[in-house]
Design an enzyme around this catalytic site. Structure first.
Site, PDB file in Angstrom:
ATOM      1  N   LYS A  50      36.629  27.481  37.659  1.00 23.79           N
ATOM      2  CA  LYS A  50      36.412  27.570  39.108  1.00 23.79           C
ATOM      3  C   LYS A  50      35.089  26.883  39.458  1.00 23.79           C
ATOM      4  CE  LYS A  50      39.204  31.684  39.679  1.00 23.79           C
ATOM      5  NZ  LYS A  50      39.308  33.135  39.556  1.00 23.79           N
ATOM      6  N   GLN A  94      36.126  38.679  39.912  1.00 20.84           N
ATOM      7  CA  GLN A  94      37.192  38.433  38.938  1.00 20.84           C
ATOM      8  C   GLN A  94      37.785  39.770  38.474  1.00 20.84           C
ATOM      9  OE1 GLN A  94      38.103  35.160  37.983  1.00 20.84           O
ATOM     10  NE2 GLN A  94      39.815  36.183  37.003  1.00 20.84           N
ATOM     11  N   ASP A 117      39.990  35.296  48.067  1.00 17.24           N
ATOM     12  CA  ASP A 117      41.152  35.668  47.252  1.00 17.24           C
ATOM     13  C   ASP A 117      42.255  36.297  48.113  1.00 17.24           C
ATOM     14  OD1 ASP A 117      41.125  35.017  44.587  1.00 17.24           O
ATOM     15  OD2 ASP A 117      39.858  36.707  43.990  1.00 17.24           O
TER      16      ASP A 117
END
Ligand code: NAP
Length: 282
Positions: A50, A94, A117
């Site tokens: 990322k 995460q 997200d």
């Protein structure tokens, strides 16, 4: 026909890069913060890629590596700080988190405008009610792939295998939004093979290597394989690719299908969060 996720992803990244340059010319740089808790090697590798992608696209990124025993309140304090950091437009934690941390509380602490997200209940609510807003990255990537290959969704029978909050449920909603007739299957589904066999489109997201076999799919079906499973021979999807490919009209490979799209859509969400925050402030 094999759906080339790398190709589509590159095309979208070129567009993102142009929009980033335009922002840079106004002294605005999209910024993403990634928080990782503990030392799960798979998570570490996702987070590294990322960050590399951010750099390639001219975006700013920050990474926070927290010990596995960090307290929930320390994590919440960090999120609060990042919520108020002007140069950050996206915040990503995460998952999964260690058991002693309440995942929902952490997700709800993220400013919904920075929730790239699309896990915050406010953004999930918008997705569910068809209100414009963030789209979760993997499902959004799947929709982009289907659009690129001009695969018709309206009126089609779509079967989603898996009901996770990250993939199964949101992709089902997004296919519904495109006027497909959607069935969601999970580990308690009865007559799974009968349901799968009537599908024009199957999205497999269960995390079971080579689960979907050729005799479970209809001739000419479109198969989207979301699974990422590490086995002795390397990375494989949830679909037995070689035999299933013989029967399908379109199929995504693993790797090189849905995978590259996920990070690309994360970059797109970060860019759009930045554009929205920057221009709403003016
Ligand atoms: P998850 O949270 O583990 O959910 C798996 C789902 O599959 C559950 O809903 C489960 O049903 C269902 N399931 C399990 N075994 C089944 C069976 N035999 N028959 C029918 N349904 C079954 O997984 P996830 O996070 O959605 O991820 C799924 C896969 O996609 C994993 O391999 C993951 O690594 C991969 N993934 C890839 C990307 C990407 O960028 N390509 C992104 C995210 C995830 P129950 O709910 O009944 O337990």
């Amino acid at each position: 026909m094999i759906i080339d996720g790398k190709l589509v992803s590159e095309k979208i990244r070129t567009e993102i890069s142009k929009r980033v340059q335009k922002l840079q010319s106004q002294n605005i740089v999209p910024g993403l913060a990634v928080i990782i808790v503990g030392d799960n090697p798979a998570s570490q590798s996702y987070v590294r890629s990322k960050q590399r992608t951010c750099e390639k696209l001219g975006m700013y990124s920050e990474q926070y590596d927290l010990d596995a025993d960090v307290s929930e309140s320390e994590l919440l304090t960090l999120i609060e700080k990042l919520n108020n950091t002007e140069k950050l437009h996206g915040i990503l934690v995460q998952l999964p988190l260690p058991k002693h941390i309440d995942e929902s509380r952490v997700i709800e602490a993220i400013d919904p405008r920075k929730d790239v997200d699309c896990f915050h209940p406010l953004n999930v609510g918008k997705l569910t009610t068809g209100v414009e807003g963030f789209k979760p990255c993997t499902p959004a990537g799947i929709i982009e792939l289907l659009a690129y290959y001009e695969i018709e969704l309206e009126g089609k029978e779509a079967v989603v295998l898996g009901r996770s909050n990250i993939v199964g449920k949101p992709i089902a909603l997004m296919l519904l939004e495109k006027n497909a007739t959607v069935t969601i299957c999970h580990s308690r589904t009865k007559n799974l093979e009968t349901i799968l066999k009537r599908a024009d489109i199957i999205v497999a997201a269960i995390g079971k290597p080579h689960f979907l076999k050729a005799d479970m799919v209809k001739e000419g079906a479109v198969i989207i394989d979301v699974g990422i499973n590490r086995i002795e021979t390397g990375l494989v999807g949830d679909v037995a690719f070689e035999p299933v490919q013989q029967k399908t009209s379109y199929i995504t490979p693993v790797p090189g299908g849905v995978g590259p799209m996920t990070i690309t859509m994360l970059m797109k969400n970060t860019l759009e969060a930045c554009e929205k925050i920057a221009f709403d402030a003016k």
